[in-house]
Design an enzyme around this catalytic site. Structure first.
Site, PDB file in Angstrom:
ATOM      1  N   ASP A  95       0.790  -1.245  -0.117  1.00  0.00           N
ATOM      2  CA  ASP A  95       0.286  -0.032   0.146  1.00  0.00           C
ATOM      3  C   ASP A  95       0.660   1.196   0.018  1.00  0.00           C
ATOM      4  O   ASP A  95       0.541   2.466  -0.604  1.00  0.00           O
ATOM      5  CB  ASP A  95      -0.862  -0.136   1.348  1.00  0.00           C
ATOM      6  N   HIS A  96       1.932   1.268   0.742  1.00  0.00           N
ATOM      7  CA  HIS A  96       2.934   2.411   0.652  1.00  0.00           C
ATOM      8  C   HIS A  96       3.527   2.765  -0.324  1.00  0.00           C
ATOM      9  O   HIS A  96       3.973   4.056  -0.524  1.00  0.00           O
ATOM     10  CB  HIS A  96       3.914   2.259   1.921  1.00  0.00           C
ATOM     11  N   ASP A 160       3.600  -0.912  11.760  1.00  0.00           N
ATOM     12  CA  ASP A 160       2.759   0.362  11.089  1.00  0.00           C
ATOM     13  C   ASP A 160       2.460   0.823  12.591  1.00  0.00           C
ATOM     14  O   ASP A 160       1.745   0.274  13.120  1.00  0.00           O
ATOM     15  CB  ASP A 160       2.097   0.297  10.003  1.00  0.00           C
ATOM     16  N   ARG A 448      -1.716  12.507  10.240  1.00  0.00           N
ATOM     17  CA  ARG A 448      -0.609  13.361  10.306  1.00  0.00           C
ATOM     18  C   ARG A 448      -0.460  14.513   9.359  1.00  0.00           C
ATOM     19  O   ARG A 448      -0.790  14.393   8.233  1.00  0.00           O
ATOM     20  CB  ARG A 448       0.806  12.213  10.159  1.00  0.00           C
ATOM     21  N   SER A 643       6.110   7.368  13.042  1.00  0.00           N
ATOM     22  CA  SER A 643       6.184   5.991  12.453  1.00  0.00           C
ATOM     23  C   SER A 643       6.470   4.941  13.313  1.00  0.00           C
ATOM     24  O   SER A 643       7.563   5.440  14.152  1.00  0.00           O
ATOM     25  CB  SER A 643       6.938   6.324  11.032  1.00  0.00           C
ATOM     26  N   ARG A 645       8.606   3.062  11.664  1.00  0.00           N
ATOM     27  CA  ARG A 645       9.614   2.536  10.888  1.00  0.00           C
ATOM     28  C   ARG A 645      11.010   2.432  11.327  1.00  0.00           C
ATOM     29  O   ARG A 645      11.498   3.354  12.171  1.00  0.00           O
ATOM     30  CB  ARG A 645       9.908   3.605   9.521  1.00  0.00           C
TER      31      ARG A 645
HETATM   32  C1  MIC Z   1       2.959   6.508   8.578  1.00  0.00           C
HETATM   33  O1  MIC Z   1       1.806   6.820   8.588  1.00  0.00           O
HETATM   34  O2  MIC Z   1       3.768   7.336   9.168  1.00  0.00           O
HETATM   35  C2  MIC Z   1       3.447   5.324   7.868  1.00  0.00           C
HETATM   36  C3  MIC Z   1       4.163   5.444   6.683  1.00  0.00           C
HETATM   37  O3  MIC Z   1       2.272   4.262   7.698  1.00  0.00           O
HETATM   38  C4  MIC Z   1       4.483   4.659   8.984  1.00  0.00           C
HETATM   39  C5  MIC Z   1       4.937   3.486   8.494  1.00  0.00           C
HETATM   40  C6  MIC Z   1       6.159   3.779   7.453  1.00  0.00           C
HETATM   41  O4  MIC Z   1       6.962   4.580   8.157  1.00  0.00           O
HETATM   42  O5  MIC Z   1       6.531   2.898   6.914  1.00  0.00           O
HETATM   43  C7  MIC Z   1       3.730   4.270  10.484  1.00  0.00           C
HETATM   44  O6  MIC Z   1       2.959   4.893  10.927  1.00  0.00           O
HETATM   45  O7  MIC Z   1       4.413   3.593  11.256  1.00  0.00           O
HETATM   46 FE1  SF4 Z   2      -0.995   4.651   4.823  1.00  0.00          FE
HETATM   47 FE2  SF4 Z   2      -0.007   5.206   7.339  1.00  0.00          FE
HETATM   48 FE3  SF4 Z   2      -1.154   7.019   5.783  1.00  0.00          FE
HETATM   49 FE4  SF4 Z   2      -2.413   5.182   6.970  1.00  0.00          FE
HETATM   50  S1  SF4 Z   2      -1.397   6.790   8.063  1.00  0.00           S
HETATM   51  S2  SF4 Z   2      -2.750   5.843   4.786  1.00  0.00           S
HETATM   52  S3  SF4 Z   2      -1.126   3.488   6.731  1.00  0.00           S
HETATM   53  S4  SF4 Z   2       0.651   6.161   5.361  1.00  0.00           S
END
Ligand code: MIC
Ligand code: SF4
Length: 758
Positions: A95-96, A160, A448, A643, A645
């Site tokens: 998805d990302h 995640d 976010r 995140s 990550r």
């Molecule tokens: C996000 O919402 O910041 C992400 C991208 O989903 C991350 C995961 C990532 O950095 O791959 C998260 O929330 O953990």
């Molecule tokens: Fe994707 Fe994270 Fe955004 Fe949800 S908050 S849509 S998992 S990047």
């Protein structure tokens, strides 16, 4: 039938005995959170009471979920664990890595071409190890989990931070780094500090313009981005019961933004309805049989102050729609105050784009309510002033809303429908003109809104609101528009008001999809081979990090003293860098490039102490590493917020940083640092942050005595020869010190795996 129904039945079969035992040990009625925690202990039946916020406890989560951007590193690590299959049901979701630019079809096709190598790797490694694989286009991890895997009273972890979304179905679902996922996939215990408990009592009932999103926007305003750290937030009360299951999911999802370990709601009829609507009558029936174990005890909800560490009460009947932002999700402004605040702060009032959807807000209810507003554009002869985009959370949602005519309605107001993927929410929005870095305002229903997050432009001010409010604001094109009181001028020059949004909690004709996008793993994956080319720029097999040499770290250079907010987006940016998530060396070139250097207030410009010049952070770190000189990162409060990550921990580890010393950490990031064999330290005296100077050389004085609960002493030698001794705290227990000594937690698992095979 639901996936893994036998596993779910097993959890329920143990529930009564374990919860009853826990109630006896704790000696009082239990919250839902405690019931789930005590029924998922690694040791099985509870034998002792745990101290909230203090005891490290081993848990046995029921399942694991990974998304493409984090799964690569998680599975590259899992390859070293020496296991034939994952030990608990696990899924991977693509998805990302899907960029949003033109429309769903074009964007998905391009993503498959561009990231083919990574999708193939994830598909074959899933096949090998018995992991369910959701193809690109199937949807966003948390929406797919809610539709297929989440179940009341269950415990899961996911790589995640928004894994917490599954709290909408009464789970304890927790975001972790890949190394934590490796523990559980390898059949080992998963460790968490027994959380504190925050109770949120919802009285009254949502109506009119107010949506579940407003509950969490309000809570974020109260708790701030770090107020939930180390705590589970449990929602209850008549207002909770009256809310849809997907609305509960939205609230839990965005609980990540207050740093909460997770959020949850007790099992109720809304969850029963949602389970049945998503073809899981079997789960609903099984849950109903143990229903009293799937919610908090009555006494708890009647006298919450006696059972929770903190209680917040919100009257939904009085709650106003909110907008949170810009640049931080906890800056909450009720819509009636927005114009005033915007003028005061010089936020551009004109809205360029309204974006709805994402994993946070793309339920049938959200979309149908937003569509009821879009429909009024034609009915009232209005013109939509801003651009408008929709990011459906899953193929099931997309297919269903298209069938029911909502996509058509949105198309009539000029909307763009992006792929069922993260897209604009994670910097994968190839927004036209973003490179000009013009100051502009957008509103979205994501979670976010850190600087540069959506389109990479540091001058985009993003405000978070409910999909309904975002739609109304996009129609008006004005950040100060309050749909509860303000009129719009239509194309005939008449004043009109938008009617309140209306919609359906669940699709009257049921959910549907031609192809939900699932690929089941091979029954026997032993023959499947996983090829990673050593020429690849996207994937790189991992080499183990070196163990600790047993000596004090001495002569370390200060790499950066980060000023102010330093989220994982600042430490390891997403967007264009997502392509390197499976290649540690390449992605390390983004290390801390978004962090502000406290000495010159610039980003990606630190003093290279070997050359005396100001250089990029990764280049400077590489110079120190090449010279065999350790380095240290210093930071402010809530360092690593955002995140899950683990790249934000692996990159500094890879580039020779030995310790990260900050005023406070976000939970997941602190664990990620520990797992990768780093020293995660906090100032015993916060004011010592100010003593640290640009040319400092740092010596550890007592690392050889590294022990739980014992401070570590660091000596900072300044350029003029003077010194400051700085005391630091840490939260390592015995086992975690073992990770540091071994070089990483994975080194220990790999050693155990090798021993078992020998
Ligand atoms: C996000 O919402 O910041 C992400 C991208 O989903 C991350 C995961 C990532 O950095 O791959 C998260 O929330 O953990
Ligand atoms: Fe994707 Fe994270 Fe955004 Fe949800 S908050 S849509 S998992 S990047």
């Amino acid at each position: 039938m639901a996936f893994d129904i036998e596993m779910i039945k097993k959890v329920y079969a143990n529930m009564a005995e374990r919860v009853d035992k826990a109630r006896e040990l704790v000696g009082r009625p239990l919250t839902l959170s405690e019931k789930i925690l005590y029924s998922h202990l690694w040791e099985g039946n509870p034998t002792k009471k745990f101290q909230r916020g203090a005891d490290y406890v081993d848990f046995a989560p029921d399942r694991v979920a990974c998304q493409d951007a984090t799964a690569q590193m998680a599975l590259l690590q899992f390859m070293h664990a020496g296991k034939a299959q994952v030990a608990v049901p696990t899924t991977v979701h693509c998805d990302h890595l899907i960029q949003a630019k033109i429309d769903a079809k074009t964007d998905l096709k391009r993503a498959k071409e561009q990231s083919n190598e990574v999708f193939d790797f994830l598909s074959s490694i899933s096949n090998k190890y018995g992991i369910g694989f959701w193809k690109p286009g199937a949807g966003i991890i948390h929406q797919v989990v809610l539709e297929n895997y989440a179940f009341p009273g269950g415990m899961m972890i996911g790589t995640d931070s928004h894994t917490v979304n599954a709290g909408g179905l009464g789970m304890l679902a927790i975001g972790v780094g890949g190394a934590d996922a490796v523990d559980v996939m390898s059949g080992m215990a998963w460790e968490l500090k027994f959380p504190k408990l925050i109770g949120v009592k919802l009285t009254g009932k949502l109506s009119g313009w107010t949506a579940p999103k407003d509950v969490i926007l309000k809570v974020a305003g109260i708790l701030t981005v770090k107020g939930g750290t180390g705590a589970v937030i449990e929602y209850f009360g008549e207002g909770a019961k009256a809310m849809s299951c997907t609305g509960k999911g939205t609230i839990c999802n965005m609980g990540a933004e207050v740093g909460a370990t997770t959020s949850t709601f007790g099992y109720d009829e809304s969850m029963d309805r949602y389970l049945r609507a998503t073809n899981r009558a079997d789960v609903a029936d099984a849950a109903n049989a143990v229903a009293s174990y799937l919610t908090g005890d009555d006494e708890v909800y009647a006298n919450p102050n006696e059972y929770f560490d903190q209680v917040i009460e919100i009257n939904l009947s009085e709650l106003e729609p909110h907008l949170n932002g810009p640049f931080t999700p906890d800056l909450a402004t009720p819509i009636s105050k927005m114009r005033e605040e915007a003028l005061k702060n010089d936020w551009p009032l004109q809205i360029q784009v309204g974006l709805i959807g994402s994993c946070t807000n793309s339920s049938y209810e959200d979309i149908s309510r937003s569509a009821s507003l879009a429909k009024q554009v034609a009915d009232k002869n209005l013109k939509t002033k801003s651009q408008f985009t929709i990011t459906p959370g899953s193929e099931v949602v997309r297919y269903t809303i298209e069938r029911d005519g909502f996509i058509d309605t949105f198309n009539k107001i000029g909307a763009t429908v992006f792929a069922n993927a993260c897209g604009p929410c994670i910097g994968m929005w190839d927004r036209e003109g973003a490179e000009k870095e013009e100051r502009n305002t957008i509103v979205h229903s994501f979670n976010r809104n850190f600087s540069k997050r959506a389109d990479g432009n540091p001058n985009t001010l993003a405000f978070v609101g409910s999909p309904e409010l975002v739609t109304a604001l996009a129609i008006a094109g004005d950040l100060g528009f309050n749909p509860l009181t303000d009129k719009l001028i239509n194309e005939d020059g008449e004043e009109v008001m938008l009617d309140e949004p209306t919609g359906n909690e669940l699709p009257p004709k049921g959910f549907d999809a031609e192809d939900p996008g699932y690929q089941a793993p091979a029954a026997d994956g032993s023959k499947v081979t996983i090829a990673v080319s050593d020429k690849s720029e996207r994937l790189q097999l991992l080499a183990p990090f070196a163990p600790w040499n047993g000596e004090n770290i001495t002569g370390a250079k200060l790499l950066i003293k980060a000023f102010g907010k330093c989220t994982t987006d600042h430490i390891s940016m997403a967007g264009p860098w997502l392509r390197f998530r499976g290649h540690l060396d390449n992605i390390s070139n983004n290390m801390l490039i978004g962090a502000v250097n406290a000495f010159n207030m610039k980003t990606n410009s630190v003093k290279n102490q070997l050359k005396g010049d100001y250089e990029a952070v990764p280049a400077t770190a590489r110079d120190y590493k090449a010279a065999g000189i350790p380095s240290i990162v210093v930071g402010d409060h809530n360092y690593g917020e955002g995140s899950s990550r683990e790249h934000a921990a692996m990159e500094p580890r890879f580039l020779g940083v030995k310790a990260v010393l900050v005023k406070s950490f976000a939970r997941i990031h602190e664990t990620n640092l520990k797992k990768q064999g780093m020293l995660a330290l906090t100032f015993a005296n916060e004011a010592d942050y100010d003593k640290i100077q640009e040319n400092d050389v740092i010596n550890f004085l007592d690392l050889k005595e590294f022990a739980p609960g014992k401070q570590l002493t660091l000596e900072f030698v300044h350029a003029d020869g003077t010194k400051d001794i700085i005391m630091t705290n840490h939260s390592y227990n015995e086992g975690q010190i073992g990770w540091f000594v071994a070089g990483s937690a994975l080194n220990l698992i790999a050693a155990a795996g090798a021993e078992a095979q020998a």
